[in-house]
Design an enzyme around this catalytic site. Structure first.
Site: not given
Length: 301
Positions: A201, A269-271
């Site tokens: 997300y 960004t969030e991985v």
């Protein structure tokens, strides 16, 4: 959820912070895993040392990649990784973008890539720096975190406006098992265990939202990995879902890295590396896809 250092409900003093620091251990090598990668960067990047962390200047030099030649008439794009040193794909995603993809965009943008702002955090797999300060809540004047202050000073000294900023992060299971309990203990507050979102997300800026830009990032990443769904409350990490895979934060007010650049287009960004379907390479690929998706969107404006 208790934490082994401090007294519940009482904020840490220097004694507790020192106890926490003493418990940290070196678990991997910044020099071998990050600095060595800079030696193989394409010729269209200058590798510039912009400072060193005061904890151990020889061990923790800081580097930024600056595209060469620099064209004053082009907009400037900033990529930052490793603000939280434990978020591995942010660091290696920034390096992979610089090495493999950046050349495709140099006729349209000047590029700045700071791959690892927090090398001590990288080596100890930590969210904080040795002073128990979160660099990603410290991007403001007279910052207590050298990780933040040194980058802000460097970008300011360049005298350029940042057009777009990609700040590469991860959300991990250890956020709930270690880092949020540590935060609650440090501040003498209550720890709320949030649902860890299963998937990728991004975080937009609530003060200057750019939903079409964020959607382009999500669409590009969706070709590489799955996008996190909202929880039963329609939220991701406690924030309402604005659109598929997107939440909003007030980045500058919170002292986030994505807020200091004052770029018109900003994404965090969030991985999710702990997913059963994720691999380290898949996480790196998602970070690169996010940057490419955002840049491709900007090229078509």
């Amino acid at each position: 959820m208790s934490y082994p250092i401090g007294t519940p409900g009482t904020a840490w003093g220097e004694t507790e912070k020192q106890q926490w620091l003493t418990a940290q251990q070196i678990k991997r090598s910044y020099q071998q895993e990050v600095v060595s990668e800079l030696q193989s960067m394409p010729a269209h990047f200058e590798v510039i040392q912009y400072g060193a962390l005061p904890y151990d200047a020889a061990r923790y030099p800081l580097f930024i990649l600056k595209s060469h030649p620099w064209h004053a008439e082009l907009p400037t794009v900033l990529v930052t990784g490793g603000v939280h040193g434990y978020e591995t794909s942010g660091v290696h995603g920034a390096l992979a973008f610089a090495r493999l993809a950046a050349g495709e965009y140099l006729s349209h943008f000047n590029l700045l890539v700071a791959p690892c702002l927090s090398p001590w955090g990288y080596e100890t797999i930590n969210r904080w720096n040795p002073m128990a300060v979160d660099p990603n809540r410290s991007f403001y004047p007279n910052s207590p975190a050298p990780e933040a202050a040194l980058l802000m000073n460097t970008v300011q000294a360049l005298g350029v406006s940042i057009y777009a900023h990609f700040d590469l992060h991860e959300t991990t299971d250890t956020d709930n098992s270690e880092f949020r309990p540590a935060l609650a203990a440090r501040d003498g507050t209550v720890h709320d265990n949030w649902n860890i979102p299963d998937g990728f997300y991004v975080v937009d800026d609530s003060v200057n939202p750019q939903p079409a830009f964020q959607a382009a990032v999500i669409q590009a990443v969706e070709k590489v990995t799955h996008i996190a769904p909202a929880d039963e409350n329609g939220e991701i990490i406690g924030s309402p879902l604005e659109q598929k895979g997107v939440i909003n934060y007030a980045k500058a007010r919170l002292g986030l890295c994505g807020g200091f650049s004052q770029a018109n287009y900003v994404t965090t960004t969030e991985v999710y590396p702990d997913s059963a379907s994720a691999t380290p390479q898949n996480c790196i690929d998602a970070q690169v896809a996010a940057i490419r998706g955002g840049l491709d969107y900007l090229l078509n404006l």
